[in-house]
Design an enzyme around this catalytic site. Structure first.
Site, mmCIF file in Angstrom:
data_model
loop_
_atom_site.group_PDB
_atom_site.id
_atom_site.type_symbol
_atom_site.label_atom_id
_atom_site.label_comp_id
_atom_site.label_asym_id
_atom_site.label_seq_id
_atom_site.Cartn_x
_atom_site.Cartn_y
_atom_site.Cartn_z
ATOM 1 N N GLY A 125 0.776 -1.239 -0.006
ATOM 2 C CA GLY A 125 -0.038 0.048 -0.047
ATOM 3 C C GLY A 125 0.939 1.171 0.117
ATOM 4 O O GLY A 125 2.080 1.225 0.221
ATOM 5 N N CYS A 126 0.134 2.346 -0.131
ATOM 6 C CA CYS A 126 1.093 3.606 -0.464
ATOM 7 C C CYS A 126 1.533 4.270 1.041
ATOM 8 O O CYS A 126 2.576 4.559 1.191
ATOM 9 C CB CYS A 126 0.247 4.551 -1.256
ATOM 10 S SG CYS A 126 -1.504 5.084 -0.820
ATOM 11 N N TYR A 127 0.286 3.976 1.576
ATOM 12 C CA TYR A 127 0.778 4.625 3.147
ATOM 13 C C TYR A 127 2.128 3.727 3.729
ATOM 14 O O TYR A 127 3.064 4.238 4.486
ATOM 15 C CB TYR A 127 -0.253 4.716 4.120
ATOM 16 C CG TYR A 127 -1.241 5.974 3.851
ATOM 17 C CD1 TYR A 127 -0.958 7.237 4.133
ATOM 18 C CD2 TYR A 127 -2.431 5.715 3.376
ATOM 19 C CE1 TYR A 127 -1.833 8.310 3.995
ATOM 20 C CE2 TYR A 127 -3.343 6.676 3.334
ATOM 21 C CZ TYR A 127 -2.975 8.026 3.493
ATOM 22 O OH TYR A 127 -3.989 9.016 3.131
#
Lengths: 327, 327, 327, 327
Positions: free
Chosen positions: C132-134
Site C-alpha cells: 500500500g502507499c501509506y
C-alpha cells in the site's frame, strides 16, 4: 416583518444568500429550503450558522410564508416554485437560474432582469431575474465604456475564467479534484447561454446590437471569476486617461465597485465588491477591460440580496457589510 | 465610545481583526496602523473596507487614542508598542505575537494568556497574550478530555497541518507558489515555540505536566489548520461514547465549537467557529482527537476579538456574527 | 521477449505502470486493458503515449499472452484475473490491490509481499502483492531504525497525509474540487486496512510485534504522500547522529531513497525516488521520521515495476530512469 | 561523443532540459552549470538525478567543453556566455531567453528562431533562439489556420493563462503562495515582449502582417499554459470541419501535437506534447483556437532539445520519450 425563503439553500449559491440574510437588518425570518436535507441543521453546511436553523421542505408552511423568495435551483426547476410562492402571497421572487433571463430584460410576464451597479432593480419589482456570473463580471468591466460611447461597432470578445464552484455542487468526472487541479481549459466554446445574455445587456447599454464571442474557462480555484473583455474602441487612438475617467465616474457612487490597476479574484474572494481594470491597446484599437468577482457572492448571492434591497426599498448595502479577501 | 487600534493592520492577522471590528456593535472607532502603507486606503488590501479608512502611522494621534490595542506584529516588536499605548491611556492591550506567552499564563507583569472556549479572558484584564494558532486547534481538540480525566500520563503528540498563510506575508523561497503547491512537509521539527505553550496549557487543564511532541507541517492551501492529537487514554478501554459525551458537554454552551464526526478545515474557512472530532483507538489505548480552525480567524483575529469581548464585558459573540465555509 | 499486460490501465495506478513499461529495456510488448475504453487510443488518457497503443478488453488474446501481469484493479476484482492469466501461462502476477496483502507476507498460496528497498521481491517469485502507499512511506521512514534496534517497545503512530489521487478516479462528493480544495481532514480514523499491513511489516523488521495507530488525512494536492512516524526510541537519549547514520547506511546502496533534512512531496512528484528524514525528540524519547513519496509512482506503479525487476532478474532500476520534481 | 552544457541548470527551465538530456541516446555528457550551487549534487533539486552529477561553475573546463550549450539564463545574461562557449568550440548554442528573439527570425548575426512543429530548426544551425512559452501555445493553435489561408486580415487576440512557474523561481510578493492561490489576474497588459514575437511568427506563416493583442494571465497552478486565440476567419461562414481538417493534416506527421476536442493543461503536464483545439464562431466570424502546453517542458526545455535534435541531425523525438499527464 420581512420573511425570506431560500430554495436550494444547501447549494453553493443558496448558502451565499443565507450568509447575507442572517445579518440583514430588515429581514426578520430566514427559511432555508432543501428537500434533501430537510430537518437537518443548516450549520452542517454553513459554519457558524444559527444553531436553531433547520432545513425545511419546499412546501412547509414556514417556507411558503415568505415575502421574498430566492430561487437558487437548477435551470428548469424555478417555474413550479414561482407559482407556489406567488399563490401563497410572496411579494417578490428572485430567480437565480437562467430560466427567466431569456424572457427578455423587461418581459411581458413581468420578469425584470436586474444587475446591481449596471441595471439596478426597480423599486416595487415583483419578479427579478438575477444575472449570470460571467455577464456580471463582463458587464461591470464594460458598462462605463459602452454607456460613455467609447465602444465602436463590431464584435465584443469575452474570455472568462471561473473557479470550479461555478459549475455547481454535483460531483462530475471532470471536476474530480485530481482532474480539475493543475488544469485550465475552455468548455462550451459554442452556445453558452451567457453569450446572448451579454449581447442583450450590451445592446441596452450601448443602444445598438453587438455580436458577442464568449469563451468560458475553468481554472483550478474554488471561488473567483475573471472576465477579460476585448471591445473595439470607437476611437482607436482614444486617450486611456479619458477612458479610465469614464470608469471612475461611473462607479464613484457605488460602494461595491473598485476601479483598480489590475483586477484580482483573490482580493475579492468572499466579497460583494468587484474590481474593474481597463486599458486601451493602441496597436489594435481595442479596449481591454477586466472584471473580477467572487462568482458565488457578487456573481450570485450578494447580487440577489442587492436586488431585493432595490426592489423593496431597503438601503442599498443592507446585509452586505462584509469584507472579502483571500487572506 | 470604544476606540480600537490595530497595529500591523496590513498583515494577514491584522486584516482578520479589522474585518471583525468594523462591524462590532460596541466599537466606535477603528484605527488601522501600518508604517509601510501610511496614508493609503485600507481598501487596497481588504475588499469592501470602508472607503474612508486610511492606514495610520504608529504614533499618529488617532492610533494612540485607543482604549483597546491589538498588536499583530512580529515577535520582538510588541514591547515598544505596549509602552507607548499604555502611556497614552490604553485600557487593554492584546498581543498576538508570542512575546508575552512565554511570560507564563498569569505572569507577574500582568499578562494573561487567554484562549476562548478553553481559558477565557478575565473581566477587567489589561494585558492579554493571545494564543498561538497550533495550540488553539490542539487544545480545543484535547481540553474536554484533559479536564474530564480521560487522559492518562505520558507524552502528548500533536501533528499539525497548516495552510501557508500561517507562515506570514513575507515572500520566501520555500513559500513561492511553485514550491509550496503540491508540497507537504514538516518544518521546525525540533524546538517550535508552540510546543511549550501546549505543554503549559495541558498542564493547567489536567493538573499535571505532560511532555509534548509537536510536529508542524505546511500543506498547500491558503487558510486552515488541523491538529491531530494523540494522547494516552487514562483507561485504554475507555468507552468512546463516554469520551465523546465529555466533548459535547464541554462545548454545549459555546456558540463557537462544533463537535463533529470529522473536523474539516474547508468547512471552517473564514469562520470564527472550530470543529472538533474525537475517537478512541482500542489497539493502542490512544485518544485520537482533531481540531480544525481557520488559522487567521479563529487561530488569531477572531480569538483576539473574543478576548476583548471577555475582558471588556461585551457580549461573547459581538462582532463575530459571520459565517464561514469554503463554498 | 517479455510481454506485459496492465489490467485497469485507464486508472491512475495503471497509467503510472504504463509510463514505466513503455521504456523498459527488457519489455517488448505492453498491452493496456480497460473494459470501458476498449478500442480507444491510450493516448487519450496519457499524453505522449505511443499512437498505436489501443486499450484491449480483459480477455483479448494480446492481454492473455502476457508473461507478466499487473493488476491495478479495485479490491475484490483481482482473484478472477489471476486465474485467467495464470491459466493462460503468465509467469508473474503482481497485484496492486489489497486483496493478497492480507494473505500474509509469505503465504501458503504463494503470494509474496514485496516492498522495494525494504522487503525486496525474491528472484523467481510468481505472485507478488504490491504494498500500500501509506505503508510504503511509513516503512521507508522507519525500516532502518527498526532493523538497527533503535526502536523500543510500544505503539507506533503513523500520521499520513495523502494527495487526492490516492482516493482513486471515481468522482465523489467529498472529492469534488470545491470540497477538497482548501480542505485538510482525517478519514477512516479507525480500521483502515493499511494499519495491519504496517504492523506486519514492522514486526518482520523488528522481530517483535508493534501496535500501530494510523491516521490517514487528505490534503489538497493531486499527487504526493507524506507519513510522519512517531516511534519509541529504545534509548530515549539516543544520539541523533547515530540514528541518522543507520538511515544513511541502510539506503547507501539504493538508487531510490535519499536521506534528507526534510522530506518534501513536492520534490518527489512524479518520481520513483523517496525522501526520508529523521529526528530524535529528547523531550518525549520519540523517534520522529518522515517519508515522502509520489503515491502513484513510488507508492504504486514504480514499486510494481521494481518488484517485476527483482522477480524476473532485470536490472533493479530498469524502466525507472526518470526524474521527478514539481518544478 | 556529444557533450552538452546547461547554464542556469538550477532553474525551472534548466532542470527541464537536464531531465531530457540525461536519457538522450546521442548525448554522452551533461554538465549542469549553476554559479550559486557549484559543487552541490544536482539531485538536491531534481529527484532521481544521477548521484554523481554535481553543479559546475560557468567557466569550469567541463562546462566549456560542450558541443551543445543551452542557456537558461535571465534576459540580458546570454551574450557573455555565447562568446565564452563559442570561443571554446561549441558547435551549437541554444538561447532560451528572449535576448536573441528580437534579432529577427533569421538574423544577420546568425541566430535562427526555431519552434518545433511550426518553424523547425535547420540542420546545421549554430545559433538558435528558442521561442517563448506563450508564442509556442498560441502559434501551435493558430499555425494550421494561418498557413491554410483560413485567417483573414485584422488583429489576432491571444488570451494567455499561465501557471506560476512561468514567472520563474525568484520569490516575489505577488507570487507568495497565499497571494497567488485562488487568484486569477492579468499582468503586463500592455507591452509584453511576446506580443511582437507572435506578430512576427504569424506574419511568416500567413505572408502578411497581423497586429496582435496579447493579454497574459496568471492562474493558480504550478505548470501548464493555455492560449485562447481569436482570429478573423477569411470566410466568416467557413465550414468548421474543413478548418479542423487543416489542423489534422498539419499535425498528422508530428508525434508531438494532438488535435483534440478541448485542450487541457492537466493532460499535458510534464509532457513534451501539446494539445490543440479549434472551433469557428459563426456569430462573430472568428476562429477560436486553443493550445495547451506544459510551460516548462514543451514551452521551454523540451522544445530546446527538439531544436538540438533538428540542428544536429538526431532523431526528432530523441530524449523526448516520456509521458505526461497530471494523474
Amino acid at each position: 416583518v420581512v420573511h425570506t425563503t431560500v430554495v436550494g439553500a444547501q447549494g453553493y449559491l443558496g448558502r451565499a444568500i443565507l450568509r447575507t440574510l442572517w445579518r440583514h437588518p430588515d429581514v426578520t425570518d430566514v427559511t432555508a429550503v432543501s428537500r434533501a436535507l430537510r430537518g437537518q441543521p443548516v450549520r452542517t453546511v454553513v459554519a457558524g450558522a444559527p444553531r436553531a436553523a433547520l432545513f425545511s421542505a419546499p412546501d412547509d408552511a414556514a417556507a411558503l410564508a415568505a415575502d421574498v423568495v430566492f430561487l437558487a435551483v437548477p435551470a428548469g426547476a424555478a417555474a413550479e416554485r414561482v407559482a407556489a410562492h406567488e399563490a401563497a402571497g410572496a411579494q417578490l421572487v428572485i430567480d437565480l437560474s437562467r430560466d427567466h433571463r431569456h424572457a427578455g430584460l423587461a418581459s411581458a410576464d413581468g420578469w425584470q432582469y436586474a444587475m446591481p451597479d449596471v441595471l439596478p432593480a426597480e423599486r416595487g419589482a415583483k419578479r427579478i431575474a438575477n444575472p449570470g456570473c460571467y455577464p456580471t463580471a463582463a458587464m461591470l468591466a464594460l458598462a462605463p465604456a459602452l454607456r460613455g460611447g467609447a465602444v465602436g461597432s463590431g464584435p465584443i470578445i469575452v474570455d472568462g475564467k471561473s473557479g470550479v464552484s461555478g459549475a455547481g455542487q454535483s460531483p462530475r468526472a471532470d471536476l474530480h479534484f485530481p482532474e480539475a487541479n493543475e488544469s485550465v481549459r475552455a468548455y462550451k466554446v459554442l452556445g453558452h447561454d451567457h453569450t446572448s445574455e451579454m449581447a442583450e445587456v450590451a445592446g441596452i447599454l450601448n443602444g445598438h446590437a453587438h455580436a458577442v464571442r464568449f469563451t468560458p474557462h475553468l481554472v483550478p480555484q474554488t471561488r473567483g471569476l475573471l472576465c477579460t473583455v476585448y471591445a473595439p474602441l470607437a476611437d482607436p487612438n482614444a486617450d486611456p486617461a479619458a477612458v479610465r475617467a469614464l470608469y471612475e465616474a461611473a462607479y464613484a457612487a457605488s460602494p461595491f465597485v473598485d476601479v483598480v490597476v489590475e483586477a484580482d479574484t483573490g482580493r475579492v474572494r468572499g466579497a460583494h465588491t468587484a474590481e474593474v481594470a481597463v486599458d486601451c491597446d493602441p496597436d489594435t484599437g481595442l479596449l481591454v477591460a477586466r472584471g473580477a468577482i467572487d462568482n458565488l457572492a457578487r456573481g450570485g448571492g450578494s447580487a440577489a440580496v442587492a436586488n431585493m434591497n432595490g426592489a423593496r426599498g431597503f438601503a442599498l448595502g443592507a446585509g452586505l457589510d462584509f469584507f472579502g479577501g483571500n487572506t
